[in-house]
Design a protein around this motif. Structure first.
Motif, PDB file in Angstrom:
ATOM      1  N   LEU A  55      44.905  39.765  41.090  1.00  0.00           N
ATOM      2  CA  LEU A  55      43.909  38.714  41.223  1.00  0.00           C
ATOM      3  C   LEU A  55      43.340  38.341  39.856  1.00  0.00           C
ATOM      4  CD1 LEU A  55      42.266  36.933  43.162  1.00  0.00           C
ATOM      5  CD2 LEU A  55      40.648  38.832  43.375  1.00  0.00           C
ATOM      6  N   ALA A  56      43.122  39.334  39.011  1.00  0.00           N
ATOM      7  CA  ALA A  56      42.579  39.087  37.664  1.00  0.00           C
ATOM      8  C   ALA A  56      43.509  38.209  36.834  1.00  0.00           C
ATOM      9  CB  ALA A  56      42.340  40.410  36.939  1.00  0.00           C
ATOM     10  N   GLN A  57      44.807  38.430  36.930  1.00  0.00           N
ATOM     11  CA  GLN A  57      45.773  37.626  36.169  1.00  0.00           C
ATOM     12  C   GLN A  57      45.603  36.147  36.490  1.00  0.00           C
ATOM     13  OE1 GLN A  57      48.685  38.782  34.247  1.00  0.00           O
ATOM     14  NE2 GLN A  57      47.744  40.792  34.178  1.00  0.00           N
ATOM     15  N   GLU A  58      45.459  35.830  37.771  1.00  0.00           N
ATOM     16  CA  GLU A  58      45.287  34.444  38.196  1.00  0.00           C
ATOM     17  C   GLU A  58      43.897  33.924  37.872  1.00  0.00           C
ATOM     18  OE1 GLU A  58      47.635  32.401  39.223  1.00  0.00           O
ATOM     19  OE2 GLU A  58      49.019  34.052  38.933  1.00  0.00           O
ATOM     20  N   PHE A  59      42.893  34.760  38.029  1.00  0.00           N
ATOM     21  CA  PHE A  59      41.510  34.374  37.758  1.00  0.00           C
ATOM     22  C   PHE A  59      41.318  34.007  36.284  1.00  0.00           C
ATOM     23  CE2 PHE A  59      37.131  35.883  36.645  1.00  0.00           C
ATOM     24  CZ  PHE A  59      36.406  34.943  37.364  1.00  0.00           C
TER      25      PHE A  59
END
Length: 122
Positions: A55-59
């Motif tokens: 999720l962090a990669q996309e965020f």
């Protein structure tokens, strides 16, 4: 649609690696939407540490960097979003005792106005 196609291989790879309690693609997309748009302090639900990192990669988007004060904190290229990786939290809101944080602000410096909490499953 691009986001869905981009996340799909990561989700499938994690499922193959037998990471427990995987979020569905729909759940990840919903959390990403909430993390990018919700204001103030808010709960994103529960997921694994692997879910939190995906999720962090996309965020954060491409070309994010580590914080100069802590390598476990990642900051988006434009300085408007920050990810704090899973860590132990002593809070009644940390239902699992471990949370990851997705923070945002309106300008690339100063305080973080918004803070989403993802409770990390063991």
């Amino acid at each position: 649609m691009i986001l869905i196609e981009k996340l799909k291989p990561e989700i499938e790879a994690k499922q193959c690696a037998e990471v427990p309690s995987q979020l569905t693609l729909g759940e990840l997309i919903g959390m990403l939407k909430d993390a990018r748009s919700t204001k103030g302090d808010f709960n994103l639900g529960e997921g694994t540490a692997a879910d939190a990192d995906a999720l962090a990669q996309e965020f954060l988007g491409p070309d994010y960097r580590s914080s100069s004060r802590d390598d476990s904190i990642l900051i988006s290229k434009d300085g408007l979003r920050q990810y704090r990786s899973p860590s132990a939290k002593d809070s009644p809101y940390a239902t699992t005792g471990v949370q990851a944080n997705y923070q945002s602000r309106n300008v690339p410096s100063g305080e973080w106005q918004n803070n989403g909490h993802l409770n990390i499953l063991p």
